[in-house]
Write an enzyme that holds these catalytic residues in place. Sequence first.
Site, PDB file in Angstrom:
ATOM      1  CB  CYS A 400       5.381   8.036  -2.854  1.00  0.00           C
ATOM      2  SG  CYS A 400       6.497   6.715  -2.389  1.00  0.00           S
TER       3      CYS A 400
HETATM    4  N1  LIG Z   1       6.216   4.932  -5.076  1.00  0.00           N
HETATM    5  C1  LIG Z   1       5.450   4.552  -3.694  1.00  0.00           C
HETATM    6  O1  LIG Z   1       6.241   3.733  -3.128  1.00  0.00           O
HETATM    7  N2  LIG Z   1       4.381   4.954  -3.536  1.00  0.00           N
HETATM    8  C2  LIG Z   1       3.758   4.736  -2.394  1.00  0.00           C
HETATM    9  C3  LIG Z   1       2.464   4.129  -2.453  1.00  0.00           C
HETATM   10  C4  LIG Z   1       1.718   3.813  -1.295  1.00  0.00           C
HETATM   11  C5  LIG Z   1       0.221   3.258  -1.435  1.00  0.00           C
HETATM   12  N3  LIG Z   1      -0.521   3.236  -0.120  1.00  0.00           N
HETATM   13  C6  LIG Z   1       0.229   2.016  -2.229  1.00  0.00           C
HETATM   14  O2  LIG Z   1       0.221   1.114  -1.706  1.00  0.00           O
HETATM   15  O3  LIG Z   1       0.033   1.907  -3.649  1.00  0.00           O
END
Ligand SMILES: NC(=O)NCCC[C@H](N)C(=O)O
EC number: 3.5.3.6
Length: 410
Positions: A400
């Site tokens: 991510c």
């Molecule tokens: N690719 C991913 O899984 N990204 C993590 C995103 C975490 C962020 N707090 C969200 O909820 O969008």
Amino acid sequence: MTSPIHVNSEIGKLKTVMLKRPDVEVENFTPDMMERLLFDDIPYLPIAQQEHDNFAETLRQNGTEVLYLEKLSAEAIDAGGEEVKHAFLEQMLTESGYAMGATHDALSEYLLSMSTQDMVNKIMGGVRKNELDFIPSDLVSAAEEESYPFFMDPMPNLYFTRDPAASIGDGLSINHMTFAARQRESLFMETIIKYHPRFANQGLNVWRDRNHDTRIEGGDELVLSDHVLAIGVSQRTSANAIEDIARNLFKDSNFDKVIAISIPHNHAMMHLDTVFTMINTDQFTVHPGILGEGGHIDTWTITPGKNGELSLDHRTDLKQVLKDALGLDDLDLIPTGAGDPIIAGREQWNDGSNTLAIAPGVVVTYNRNYVSNELLRKHGLKVIDVLSSELSRGRGGPRCMSMPLVREDL
Ligand SMILES: NC(=O)NCCC[C@H](N)C(=O)O
């Protein structure tokens, strides 16, 4: 010259990646804002930065060039000149709820008084009301928002550079994201692609831009090969956005197969890459919690049909679907938390399935997911684990936190 974006797999040697170093945006909020901002806690910034620097250094030591979103954004705006700076700010203010009016004017004056880098950092970090010598006098501000401390909310999720855009082949999708907390984020990437000298006028394909109502996020977009994508049908990516990007890719690219994989729609598993990643030519991580009886899960393999239509093949044996799509005799699905339901639940929550492959069979993971990491090693992978106490509070792991821009072809 090679394209500034070139990603034909999840696992080819990672040559260039884009990160965002966490800054004030990850601590510029109170607990009552957390849920809306998609955070589960407020990280301790100095440690989050140390951990992120450790992540970036690990990538550099393994031969990856590291670029930063915040720096590219300011460079792009400066390369575009005053007109672009004004247009960018107007769009950002509009998307922050101020298309015009006295608050718009006050914010515009305040932000334009800064250097471009400071302006970008300020927009990312959030604008508090007490920073401006201005009190709005409209009814909404006076009657409904008087006690709210921000004119512009911080964007704490920016360090998850994977999601606002996704590299696919010699191009990318620039994403219309699901929740308001993240929707402004993809404007930075749009600006970089249009105006940064490294990316502008290089023939990059935008397979799908951010001007849509249907939603897609990069954590759901996996490049399994130079012909096959997997895209999660998830809390963040809708089936109609998948059909849309599939149509565009089938028309203009070498991609001719999109495997839509349906995963639970919840916060812990918000994207496909929180439960499933590709880590070698024939190895994947998978969170056992997404597989039903007998390891089944809904998948639809989408291929070009007649007269520009899409053809769908619904199947539930994930392993066989992947083997067929990738032409493999066998493959290794490695369960997060070694399949133990408590450990799997805990380590998935802390992004134990969210591995970043930096070469075939070489992955970067969070050190806290030691059971999953050990299992990956037993399956022959080289696991480079990085510090993760504070970074993991944002609910995202190494995949991510990284947007690959260039990977070596396999
Ligand atoms: N690719 C991913 O899984 N990204 C993590 C995103 C975490 C962020 N707090 C969200 O909820 O969008």
